[in-house]
Design an enzyme around this catalytic site. Sequence first.
Site, PDB file in Angstrom:
ATOM      1  N   ASN A 201       0.843  -1.126  -0.162  1.00  0.00           N
ATOM      2  CA  ASN A 201       0.034   0.183   0.112  1.00  0.00           C
ATOM      3  C   ASN A 201       0.828   1.334  -0.242  1.00  0.00           C
ATOM      4  O   ASN A 201       1.432   1.663   0.920  1.00  0.00           O
ATOM      5  CB  ASN A 201      -1.556   0.096   1.301  1.00  0.00           C
ATOM      6  CG  ASN A 201      -1.739  -1.215   0.984  1.00  0.00           C
ATOM      7  OD1 ASN A 201      -2.634  -1.326   0.385  1.00  0.00           O
ATOM      8  ND2 ASN A 201      -1.595  -2.409   1.810  1.00  0.00           N
ATOM      9  N   GLU A 202       1.205   1.737  -1.311  1.00  0.00           N
ATOM     10  CA  GLU A 202       1.596   2.337  -1.475  1.00  0.00           C
ATOM     11  C   GLU A 202       0.803   3.937  -0.651  1.00  0.00           C
ATOM     12  O   GLU A 202       0.169   4.502  -0.683  1.00  0.00           O
ATOM     13  CB  GLU A 202       2.510   2.638  -2.925  1.00  0.00           C
ATOM     14  CG  GLU A 202       3.430   1.974  -3.109  1.00  0.00           C
ATOM     15  CD  GLU A 202       5.004   1.966  -2.866  1.00  0.00           C
ATOM     16  OE1 GLU A 202       5.098   2.207  -1.480  1.00  0.00           O
ATOM     17  OE2 GLU A 202       5.838   0.936  -3.397  1.00  0.00           O
TER      18      GLU A 202
END
Length: 244
Positions: free
Chosen positions: A145-146
Site C-alpha cells: 500500500n504505497e
Amino acid sequence: KVFPDKFSASKRVAHRIADIINFKSSKGENAVLGLATGQTPVEVYAELVRMHREEGLSFKNVITFNLDEYYPMNPTSAQSYVAFMKHHLFDHVDIRPENINIPDGTLNKDEIHDYCLKYENRITEAGGMDIQILGIGRTGHIGFNEPGSAPNSGTRLVTLDDLTRSDASREFGGKENVPTKAITMGIGTIFKAREIMLLAWNKKKAPIIKRAVEEKMSGDVPATYLQMSENVEFILDEDAASEL
Ligand code: GLP
C-alpha cells in the site's frame, strides 16, 4: 517496543504467534495468520521453524494469508513471494497446502478484480486474521500500500513506487526487471486483523519509523493509519527506533 537487536525482537514475535497457534489448537480452532515477506520477518520464520522441529509446534490448524505478491509473477520464479514463503517457512513445517493463501501473480488483468474480492471473502470466511505481521517499506508502505492508499482500501492491483522498485532491484538483478505492479491486501484488509505487529530493524528504517509513529495520519505515509488502532505494536530494534 524496542529490543536490543532483531534476534530478541523476532523471538518475541515468534513466541506470540506460537501462543496464538497453541491457544487456538487447544480449543480445536484454526489460527489465522497474516504473513509478510521481505528481509525483516526472516528471523521470525526461522524461530517458528525451530519451534516446530524442537518443540513440536504444529501448523496443522494454521491458515495463512500473505499480504502481497508482485504482478505479474510466476510462483516458480525465485523472486516470487511464493518461493520466499516456501523457502523460509512452508517447506519446513506441517502446514496443509490448502491452508496457504498468497495473491496469485499469474492472473489475466481482467480476472484480478474478482480474484481480489474472493481473497477478501476467504479472509472473512476464515474468521479474519488473529495476527497480522507487517514490515514497512521506505515509502511508508505496509503490504504494497504505497503513498496515496486509502485507509479503507481492500485487496487490489497497485502500481509500485519508484523507491520500492529501487529497493527491490538487488533481488531482481536490476531495477528494470522489477515488476511495476503488485496485488496487495488493502489497509482496510489489514485492519481486519485482531492484532497487528509492525517489525522494523536497522538504521535504514529509522526515518520512516519516525514518520509513521510521529507524523499526523495521512496517505503520504500509509503506515500512519496504524495510529488509528489500539491493537498495533511496533516491534523495533534500537537502530530502527533511533530517531524517535
Ligand atoms: C516489500 C514487501 C513489504 C515489506 C517491504 C520491506 O515491499 N511487500 O511487505 O514490508 O518490502 O522489505 P524489507 O523487510 O526487506 O525491508
